[in-house]
Design a protein around this motif. Structure first.
Motif, mmCIF file in Angstrom:
data_model
loop_
_atom_site.group_PDB
_atom_site.id
_atom_site.type_symbol
_atom_site.label_atom_id
_atom_site.label_comp_id
_atom_site.label_asym_id
_atom_site.label_seq_id
_atom_site.Cartn_x
_atom_site.Cartn_y
_atom_site.Cartn_z
ATOM 1 N N SER A 3 0.679 -1.492 -3.049
ATOM 2 C CA SER A 3 -0.490 0.535 -3.191
ATOM 3 C C SER A 3 0.411 1.421 -2.262
ATOM 4 N N GLY A 4 0.910 2.118 -1.808
ATOM 5 C CA GLY A 4 1.250 2.007 -0.102
ATOM 6 C C GLY A 4 0.404 2.515 0.666
ATOM 7 N N ARG A 57 -0.098 0.978 3.349
ATOM 8 C CA ARG A 57 0.861 1.049 4.870
ATOM 9 C C ARG A 57 1.987 1.614 5.083
ATOM 10 N N THR A 58 2.666 2.496 4.046
ATOM 11 C CA THR A 58 2.981 3.338 3.873
ATOM 12 C C THR A 58 2.258 4.816 4.211
ATOM 13 N N ARG A 59 1.666 5.131 3.214
ATOM 14 C CA ARG A 59 1.009 6.396 3.957
ATOM 15 C C ARG A 59 0.047 6.214 5.808
ATOM 16 N N ASP A 100 1.414 -2.996 0.610
ATOM 17 C CA ASP A 100 3.000 -2.875 0.385
ATOM 18 C C ASP A 100 2.731 -2.029 -0.878
ATOM 19 N N ASP A 130 3.009 7.304 7.927
ATOM 20 C CA ASP A 130 2.433 8.685 7.594
ATOM 21 C C ASP A 130 1.594 9.465 8.186
#
Length: 80
Positions: A42-43, A45-47, A40, A50
């Motif tokens: 490190s980003g 999950r978001t990447r 979370d 996306d």
């Protein structure tokens, strides 16, 4: 690395789900939670979400065609 103990209260079903998922991954609860926090922060999950969203948007027509074709095929028509 030194470890610090944290305390958190969650619903019983969330606790059970976390335990099961950690076991499925061969991790302790602490290691599983640490991985979630790192992903979370490190980003990652978001990447990943996306990228999955972009993939579905770009290829939705192919999925729709396959589903339409499957609906038009009579049951048993593909049997050997």
């Amino acid at each position: 690395m030194a470890k610090t103990q944290l305390g958190a209260r969650v619903d019983a079903d969330i606790a059970e789900l976390a335990k099961k998922r950690a076991a499925d991954l061969g991790l302790s609860i602490g290691d599983y939670l640490a991985r979630l926090v790192q992903d979370d922060a490190s980003g990652l999950r978001t990447r990943a979400l996306d990228a999955a969203s972009r993939f579905l948007v770009e290829h939705q027509a192919i999925f729709d065609e396959a589903e339409d074709a499957a609906r038009r095929t009579p049951p048993g028509a593909r049997a050997a």
